[in-house]
Structures are given as structure tokens and as C-alpha cells.
Design a protein around this motif. Structure first.
Motif, PDB file in Angstrom:
ATOM      1  N   THR A 122      25.802  21.994  55.128  1.00 13.07           N
ATOM      2  CA  THR A 122      26.583  22.968  53.381  1.00 13.07           C
ATOM      3  C   THR A 122      26.640  24.489  53.940  1.00 13.07           C
ATOM      4  OG1 THR A 122      25.459  21.185  52.290  1.00 13.07           O
ATOM      5  CG2 THR A 122      26.880  22.852  51.438  1.00 13.07           C
TER       6      THR A 122
ATOM      7  N   SER B 146      28.027  28.339  52.052  1.00  7.85           N
ATOM      8  CA  SER B 146      28.477  28.677  51.050  1.00  7.85           C
ATOM      9  C   SER B 146      28.385  30.268  51.470  1.00  7.85           C
ATOM     10  CB  SER B 146      27.670  28.564  50.134  1.00  7.85           C
ATOM     11  OG  SER B 146      26.612  29.330  49.886  1.00  7.85           O
TER      12      SER B 146
ATOM     13  N   TYR C 268      32.961  30.350  48.533  1.00 15.18           N
ATOM     14  CA  TYR C 268      33.371  29.291  49.200  1.00 15.18           C
ATOM     15  C   TYR C 268      32.647  28.740  49.644  1.00 15.18           C
ATOM     16  CZ  TYR C 268      35.559  25.980  53.310  1.00 15.18           C
ATOM     17  OH  TYR C 268      35.940  25.470  54.242  1.00 15.18           O
TER      18      TYR C 268
ATOM     19  N   ASN D 122      31.575  24.465  51.675  1.00 17.92           N
ATOM     20  CA  ASN D 122      31.593  23.810  53.111  1.00 17.92           C
ATOM     21  C   ASN D 122      30.871  22.602  53.251  1.00 17.92           C
ATOM     22  OD1 ASN D 122      32.497  22.030  54.927  1.00 17.92           O
ATOM     23  ND2 ASN D 122      34.298  23.056  55.936  1.00 17.92           N
TER      24      ASN D 122
ATOM     25  N   TRP E 176      29.306  19.085  54.338  1.00 21.13           N
ATOM     26  CA  TRP E 176      29.626  17.717  54.845  1.00 21.13           C
ATOM     27  C   TRP E 176      28.317  16.316  55.194  1.00 21.13           C
ATOM     28  CZ3 TRP E 176      26.747  15.481  59.379  1.00 21.13           C
ATOM     29  CH2 TRP E 176      27.561  14.471  59.902  1.00 21.13           C
TER      30      TRP E 176
ATOM     31  N   VAL F  10      33.616  15.308  53.349  1.00 23.69           N
ATOM     32  CA  VAL F  10      33.565  16.124  53.370  1.00 23.69           C
ATOM     33  C   VAL F  10      34.278  17.333  52.178  1.00 23.69           C
ATOM     34  CG1 VAL F  10      35.081  18.463  54.488  1.00 23.69           C
ATOM     35  CG2 VAL F  10      34.199  16.035  55.703  1.00 23.69           C
TER      36      VAL F  10
ATOM     37  N   ARG G 147      35.343  20.784  50.649  1.00 26.25           N
ATOM     38  CA  ARG G 147      35.716  22.141  50.555  1.00 26.25           C
ATOM     39  C   ARG G 147      36.063  22.767  49.123  1.00 26.25           C
ATOM     40  NH1 ARG G 147      37.160  19.351  55.451  1.00 26.25           N
ATOM     41  NH2 ARG G 147      39.257  19.006  55.053  1.00 26.25           N
ATOM     42  N   TYR G 148      35.406  23.605  48.994  1.00 27.71           N
ATOM     43  CA  TYR G 148      35.568  23.977  47.718  1.00 27.71           C
ATOM     44  C   TYR G 148      35.734  25.595  47.669  1.00 27.71           C
ATOM     45  CZ  TYR G 148      35.306  24.895  41.945  1.00 27.71           C
ATOM     46  OH  TYR G 148      35.452  24.988  41.149  1.00 27.71           O
ATOM     47  N   ALA G 149      36.669  26.201  46.944  1.00 24.18           N
ATOM     48  CA  ALA G 149      37.362  27.989  46.507  1.00 24.18           C
ATOM     49  C   ALA G 149      37.424  28.176  45.285  1.00 24.18           C
ATOM     50  CB  ALA G 149      38.347  27.735  48.069  1.00 24.18           C
TER      51      ALA G 149
ATOM     52  N   ASP H 173      39.269  20.343  48.766  1.00 18.26           N
ATOM     53  CA  ASP H 173      39.824  20.220  49.449  1.00 18.26           C
ATOM     54  C   ASP H 173      38.755  18.886  50.412  1.00 18.26           C
ATOM     55  OD1 ASP H 173      42.190  18.740  51.553  1.00 18.26           O
ATOM     56  OD2 ASP H 173      41.386  20.832  52.779  1.00 18.26           O
ATOM     57  N   ASP H 174      38.751  18.040  49.647  1.00 24.10           N
ATOM     58  CA  ASP H 174      38.087  17.090  50.225  1.00 24.10           C
ATOM     59  C   ASP H 174      38.570  16.050  50.732  1.00 24.10           C
ATOM     60  OD1 ASP H 174      36.242  18.381  48.171  1.00 24.10           O
ATOM     61  OD2 ASP H 174      36.983  17.169  46.593  1.00 24.10           O
TER      62      ASP H 174
END
Length: 538
Positions: A395, A397, A414, A416, A418, A457, A459-461, A484-485
Motif C-alpha cells: 500500500t 499513499s 491518493y 494505491n 495491492w 487492486v 486505487r482511491y483519490a 478505480d479498483d
């Protein structure tokens, strides 16, 4: 409902003797008795009488009690009586838990004696002991006619009205607790949209309280909570939360600090027919430490973990790294431990040991362009299992903030992440192609799910604007969020786009309100999906 009420009543009766044994040190009566919660000050007017536990009685035109210092001042035609002895003065200063009595008289100046009122001796004036606050009774939190005081614990008002609390109804008796033990902040009650406690019994080391609560889903609930604390070193707290509709939940937790290095804790709960318990022992050596933890629950599932962590170690340019290693097992009584139960010989697997390592790296807070503050973290972990299996997580960030003005701040972030579950030679056994494929809410099959083989995955913003004017209880936060996962598809997983606004304000001194409005866009076959959130804060 009657069964729940009976259970609450029985619980209260069982706990009351332990919690109600504290003896009051003083009782303050007056035409009016007002209480200011911010300063812990009691003021009695229109004829005040202060009675102490040893029989000492002080009467005057007015009286002030400082609950922080356990001191009292009787002012205006003051008279102190103890047994057959009595003295008069313009003002009297005395201690609730000590023998000292100071007398102030316009003719004789200051003299000092004790509660037995032997011959007063001349003394130097101490203006602080005779200080009487200039307060506006209209701003008081509680108005009463009698206050019964237990030093360093609580004060009971009989009766009690709340002139500055909108919507609060007068009650025959109200217990206000000001004990400072950290254990009184511990609770086993779940978070609630609304939670109003009402103290029933209290001592310096114990508190029994009734809670009127509102939870999303069950709705209204009544909860009874018992808290026992030994300073900041130990506590035990337990509660029963009984919804007006639905099943009651119970919980208990305990904590003990043993010296400067070691701690022990225990917890147990029952909810929806599932009972679970856990115990842990921790140790700290500077920034390093270790922990042993064991947990079990209904059905025979249990876990054990032993972990060691390093202190934060310095890296170049102000960054730090922390390493954690752990060893433990997952167990299932009778075998068939998940996820191994799907194997032909799944009943064999009752206990599976594991060990792992976690490395966490953090940057310092850096100054970026345009006056921004920047920071970042990176976390990687791997766990190996006795069964041919490993689990990996990574992870990363990053966050940024910019203070635009005294009450306006911008935030951006942000993340990300995995994760991967690997079963060498058995990947398709544990992650087969589903048949049929998962369907979105509108009935569309999720064709991409066939590619899922244990790796995901996330992904978060986010971009947030926080408006919180100085010296104001009102704040507004506007947020734009994007996810966006994988796994994610048109109603399966997190919404791709969300916009929400939250505002918190305090229309009255005793009532805080939080409102939230959210929109999920182009998700689940709909152009947007609105949502509301609401909370009441005391």
C-alpha cells in the motif's frame, strides 16, 4: 420488550450496591444553586447552607464551591457551627476534605482555625481562598436547590433544570460526573447517531449510567453501562444495549497497566447470537514493543498472534522505517478451517500456523510548491502459511494540504493498494471461474470477473475543501472522491465517483447537528444515487 426491561433492571440492581457506596463529603442548599460545567463551579444564593460529613455546617447569604480544588467560600453574614461551638464572620473559606477554616472579618481581619472551631489565631490574608466568582446565573448549565458532592467524583442535583439546554426537561435528580480516570472514557457500546447518558450511581472509581441511543438500522435503544476505574492504570467496563426492536448486545472489556512497560487487556461480546472473546498482553521498550493476543468465537474459530515491532528507525532525509514480525495460527475446532474446507481433505485442517513480516516507511512532512504540506507512506507485508499459501499486500499513499486562510484548508490524497493470495499449484482450485458470472444490479454480467485469481487492486483519490471559521462551531467539508479498483463493476464494489458535502453546526449550546449529502455518479445502472447522513452530538 418486557424481558429486556427486566434484564436491564436486574443488571442495575446487581451493580448499584458496588457503585453507590461513596459517601457524600458535602451538601449545598440554597434558594437557588447553579452549576457551571466549564469551571466546575457551584454557586448558591438567597440563603446558602453547606453541610459537611463530620457535622460542620456553614450558613451565609451566598456560597461558592470550587469542585476542582475542593474548596468553598461562604460569604455575607457567615456562621460556622460544629457541635456546640460556633463562630461568625463576614466570609468563611474552608476545605471539603481538610480541617482548615479561614475567617474574614472587617474588624479583626483574617483568622484561622479548624473544623472543631477552637480559638482562631491571626493569619495572613490569602485573597485566592476568599475569591468569589462574578458569574451570570443565566448562563449556568444546571439550576437546582440542592447539590450533594462526592469530591473528585460527582455531584447530584435535586431537582435539576437545564436553562441553557434547549429541549432538556427538568428531572427530579441528576448526577453529573467529573472524575478524571481514563477508564471512564472506555466503553463497549457501539457508535450511535445519538447517545444521551444519564448517570444513576457514581463514586470516584465507579459509574453506572443509562443511555438513550439511536442506531442506524435498529433505531431506538436503551443501554445500561457500568464503568470501574483505578486511576489511569486499570479499568473494567461492561454494557447491555437493548434495542426497542431486535436483539440485545452485551460487551465487557478490561485493561491493566503493569508498571511502565507492560499492559494486559480482555474483552468479550455477544451480538446476533455470535459470542467472542479476546485477551492480549503487550510490552513496550522505548519505541519497540511486542504483543501476544488470543481470540475465539462461537463455532470454535480461534486465532493466536505473537508480534514484535522495531522502533521507528531513521532513514536519509528524515524518513523513518518500522519493521514488524509476527507468528501465530488460525484454528477451527473439529477441522474444516476456512478457506481450506473446500479441499477434498478439508476436514484435516483444524490449525494452520503462519508467520509474516511488515515493513512500513514514512516520509517527513515536506514543504511543497504554493505553500503545500506533503507526506507519503509505503507499507509492504507478506505472510507465509504452513499450507502452501502466501498473502502479500503493498500500500502506497500520499497526501497534500494547503491552508488558504485561517478558516479554509484544501486537502488531497491518493492511496494505491495491492493484495494477493497465492496458492502454488492450487490457484484455480481456490479461485475458479464462477459460473454464472456475478451480475450488476441492472442484470449485466461482470465478464471481467473471470480474470480474478486472488489479486486485487484498490486505487482511491480524494480532493476536499474544509471551511471552519475561527471561533465558530460551524464547519463545512466538500469532497470529490474517485475509486478505480479491481474488483469493481457498475454496482459491484466501490462507486467510481462520489461527491459529498458535510456540515456540522451547533444551533444551541447543548446540541450539535451534522448533515451530509452524497451522490454516487454513473453507478449501478443509474445516473446518480443520492444519499443522506445525519447525526446528533451532545
Amino acid at each position: 420488550m418486557m424481558r429486556r426491561a427486566a434484564a436491564l433492571a436486574l443488571f442495575a440492581c446487581a451493580l448499584a450496591p458496588a457503585a453507590a457506596t461513596a459517601r457524600a463529603a458535602a451538601m449545598l442548599d440554597g434558594g437557588t444553586v447553579v452549576f457551571f460545567s466549564d469551571t466546575l463551579a457551584l454557586v448558591a444564593r438567597d440563603g446558602a447552607t453547606l453541610r459537611l460529613a463530620d457535622g460542620t455546617r456553614c450558613s451565609a447569604d451566598a456560597a461558592y464551591v470550587d469542585l476542582k480544588r475542593n474548596r468553598a467560600v461562604c460569604a455575607g453574614n457567615a456562621r460556622v457551627v460544629h457541635g456546640a461551638a460556633s463562630v461568625r464572620a463576614d466570609a468563611v473559606a474552608l476545605e471539603l476534605d481538610g480541617p482548615r477554616v479561614d475567617l474574614l472579618d472587617a474588624t479583626d481581619g483574617v483568622t484561622r482555625t479548624t473544623r472543631d472551631l477552637r480559638a482562631p489565631a491571626p493569619a495572613e490574608i490569602d485573597g485566592e481562598r476568599f475569591a468569589f466568582p462574578d458569574v451570570d446565573d443565566r448562563t449556568a448549565y444546571i439550576r437546582s436547590r440542592r447539590a450533594t458532592i462526592v469530591p473528585r467524583a460527582n455531584v447530584r442535583f435535586t431537582p435539576a433544570a437545564f436553562p441553557t439546554s434547549v429541549g432538556a426537561v427538568p428531572v427530579p435528580s441528576y448526577l453529573y460526573t467529573f472524575a478524571t480516570s481514563a477508564g471512564f472514557s472506555a466503553s463497549t457500546l457501539a457508535g450511535a447517531t445519538f447517545d444521551q447518558p444519564y448517570g444513576l450511581f457514581g463514586t470516584p472509581t465507579a459509574l453506572t449510567s443509562l443511555h438513550a441511543r439511536w442506531l442506524q438500522g435498529p433505531g431506538g435503544t436503551l443501554a445500561l453501562q457500568q464503568q470501574i476505574a483505578a486511576g489511569d492504570a486499570a479499568y473494567v467496563t461492561g454494557a447491555i444495549d437493548a434495542p426497542l426492536r431486535g436483539n440485545a448486545t452485551t460487551g465487557i472489556s478490561a485493561y491493566r497497566r503493569m508498571g511502565s512497560r507492560y499492559t494486559a487487556s480482555f474483552g468479550a461480546s455477544s451480538q446476533f447470537g455470535i459470542r467472542q472473546a479476546n485477551a492480549a498482553f503487550g510490552a513496550a521498550f522505548g519505541g519497540a514493543g511486542g504483543r501476544l493476543a488470543y481470540a475465539l468465537q462461537t463455532g470454535g474459530f480461534s486465532t493466536f498472534d505473537a508480534s514484535l515491532r522495531s522502533p521507528d528507525l531513521a532513514l536519509p532525509r528524515g524518513a523513518t522505517v518500522r519493521v514488524t514480525a509476527d507468528l501465530g495460527f488460525d484454528g477451527q475446532r473439529g477441522g474444516a478451517l476456512s478457506p481450506y474446507a473446500i479441499l477434498p481433505d478439508g476436514r484435516r485442517y483444524g490449525t494452520v500456523w503462519r508467520h509474516g513480516v511488515d515493513v512500513f516507511v514514512a516520509s517527513p512532512t515536506l514543504r511543497g510548491p504554493l505553500g503545500t504540506s506533503l507526506s507519503a507512506t509505503l507499507d509492504g507485508a507478506r505472510t507465509w502459511f504452513a499450507f502452501p499459501r502466501r498473502a502479500d499486500t503493498v500500500t502506497a499513499s500520499a497526501s497534500a494540504s494547503k491552508r488558504v486562510s485561517a478558516g479554509v484548508t484544501l486537502f488531497a490524497g491518493y492511496v494505491n493498494g495491492w493484495t494477493s493470495q497465492v496458492y502454488p499449484g492450487l490457484q484455480t482450485t481456490f479461485y475458479p471461474v464462477p459460473n454464472p458470472l456475478p451480475l450488476a444490479p441492472d442484470g449485466t454480467p461482470y465478464l471481467g470477473y473471470g480474470a480474478f485469481r486472488g489479486a486485487a487492486v484498490a486505487r482511491y483519490a480524494n480532493l476536499d475543501l474544509q471551511i471552519a471559521p475561527p471561533r465558530s462551531s460551524t464547519s463545512v467539508r466538500l469532497s470529490l472522491r474517485h475509486a478505480d479498483d479491481f474488483v469493481q463493476f457498475d454496482g459491484i464494489g466501490r462507486p467510481r465517483w462520489e461527491f459529498r458535502g458535510d456540515t456540522t453546526f451547533r444551533p444551541f449550546p447543548n446540541v450539535g447537528l451534522s448533515f451530509g449529502r452524497s451522490y454516487d455518479f454513473d453507478w449501478g445502472g443509474r445516473r446518480w444515487i443520492p444519499g443522506w447522513s445525519f447525526a446528533i452530538q451532545p
